[in-house]
Design an enzyme around this catalytic site. Structure first.
Site, PDB file in Angstrom:
ATOM      1  CE1 TYR A  13      -3.139  -3.028   0.409  1.00  0.00           C
ATOM      2  CE2 TYR A  13      -3.587  -2.269   2.598  1.00  0.00           C
ATOM      3  CZ  TYR A  13      -3.766  -3.313   1.487  1.00  0.00           C
ATOM      4  OH  TYR A  13      -4.784  -3.977   1.616  1.00  0.00           O
ATOM      5  CG  LEU A  48     -19.212  -1.462   3.372  1.00  0.00           C
ATOM      6  CD1 LEU A  48     -19.101  -0.178   3.704  1.00  0.00           C
ATOM      7  CD2 LEU A  48     -20.764  -2.228   3.401  1.00  0.00           C
ATOM      8  CB  SER A  56     -22.303   4.504   9.692  1.00  0.00           C
ATOM      9  OG  SER A  56     -23.054   3.526   9.305  1.00  0.00           O
ATOM     10  CG  ASN A  57     -18.279   1.418   7.473  1.00  0.00           C
ATOM     11  OD1 ASN A  57     -19.539   1.307   7.060  1.00  0.00           O
ATOM     12  ND2 ASN A  57     -17.296   2.019   6.976  1.00  0.00           N
ATOM     13  NE  ARG A 117     -19.800   7.527   2.389  1.00  0.00           N
ATOM     14  CZ  ARG A 117     -19.792   7.577   1.129  1.00  0.00           C
ATOM     15  NH1 ARG A 117     -18.690   7.142   0.733  1.00  0.00           N
ATOM     16  NH2 ARG A 117     -20.503   8.159   0.423  1.00  0.00           N
ATOM     17  NE  ARG A 133     -10.787   2.593  -0.067  1.00  0.00           N
ATOM     18  CZ  ARG A 133     -10.269   2.540  -1.055  1.00  0.00           C
ATOM     19  NH1 ARG A 133      -9.058   2.531  -1.462  1.00  0.00           N
ATOM     20  NH2 ARG A 133     -11.176   2.828  -2.204  1.00  0.00           N
ATOM     21  CB  ILE A 179     -10.773  -4.687   7.329  1.00  0.00           C
ATOM     22  CG1 ILE A 179     -10.450  -5.678   6.168  1.00  0.00           C
ATOM     23  CG2 ILE A 179     -10.276  -5.174   8.627  1.00  0.00           C
ATOM     24  CD1 ILE A 179      -9.161  -5.954   5.675  1.00  0.00           C
TER      25      ILE A 179
END
Length: 254
Positions: free
Chosen positions: A48, A183, A231-232, A228, A222, A220
């Protein structure tokens, strides 16, 4: 935060922050925001290119409260000790909670890399070791060669990819499944998901993550957006009924 046991004495939070694509000042701020909201699992990788940003964000919290994962690139096979040292330096920590082989090593399961990771665990540099994007057959290669199964296999997972037989295969081997892109790989407009979300008064994304947890799959997602992220994380408190879980399972047959 709900946790799942992945190894003796090692419990992993069941919702974490995926950091692929989070770079620079914005990426670092996204990690800081998540930690401030209560995230205690942060997932990064050598590939990454953001271990330094993640490490800088970790300075704002007590390291002992955060479960930290990074990953070994398959092209770094044979350089495991040096790569781990570089990751630890970039992250500013003296150990990892979980170190994964990011993808199967060319030519097989990467038994030499797996053995090196087990050595790193024995040296106290990592608390648990695992893999990513591995099939049960590749996991079996590692077990046959070393007698040790990965603690975790991080794979793409979502309602549309639900495969009970695959989950059972990993569980039979003592491997915890961690789902990435939960998601992005989901049709959030599907009527079955919208129905559950409406009846519960929560966003569809929260339902999807809660569905992962109902199957003991770590999620997991992102996001750099604070709302968000909030909420996650709230999905940890959402317990779906067996009927709701079954309705979402059926999306894989659609």
């Amino acid at each position: 935060m709900r946790e799942i046991q992945i190894a003796p004495g090692v419990a992993m939070p069941m919702i974490g922050l995926g950091t692929a694509g989070l770079h620079g000042a914005g990426g670092g701020q996204a990690v800081r925001t998540a930690l401030a909201l209560g995230y205690r699992l942060v997932d990064t990788a050598t590939a990454y290119g953001n271990e330094r940003e993640v490490g800088q964000a970790l300075r704002d919290v007590d390291r002992s409260t955060v479960f930290l994962t990074t990953k070994l690139r398959p092209e770094d096979a044979g350089r495991e000790p040096a790569v781990l040292a570089a990751s630890l330096h970039a992250l500013g920590v003296d150990h990892l909670d979980l170190w994964l082989i990011h993808w199967p090593v060319s030519g097989g399961a990467g038994v030499a890399s797996w053995s090196a990771m087990l050595e790193a665990r024995a040296e106290g540099l990592v608390r648990a070791v695992g893999v990513s994007n591995y099939s049960p057959a590749l996991v079996d290669e590692l077990i046959a060669a070393t007698g040790e199964a990965p603690a975790v296999n991080q794979i793409p997972w979502s309602p549309s990819l639900h495969d009970p037989a695959l989950l059972a295969a990993f569980r039979d081997r003592g491997v915890v499944v961690e789902g990435y892109s939960p998601l992005r790989r989901t049709n959030l407009d599907h009527p079955a998901l919208r129905s559950v979300a409406s009846s519960r008064g929560v966003p569809v994304s929260e339902v999807v993550i809660a569905w992962h947890l109902a199957h003991d799959v770590v999620a997991i997602p992102r996001s750099a957006d604070p709302e968000r992220q909030r909420s996650n994380l709230a999905a940890a408190s959402l317990r779906l009924s067996p009927a709701e879980v079954a309705a979402i399972d059926a999306l894989a047959q659609g």
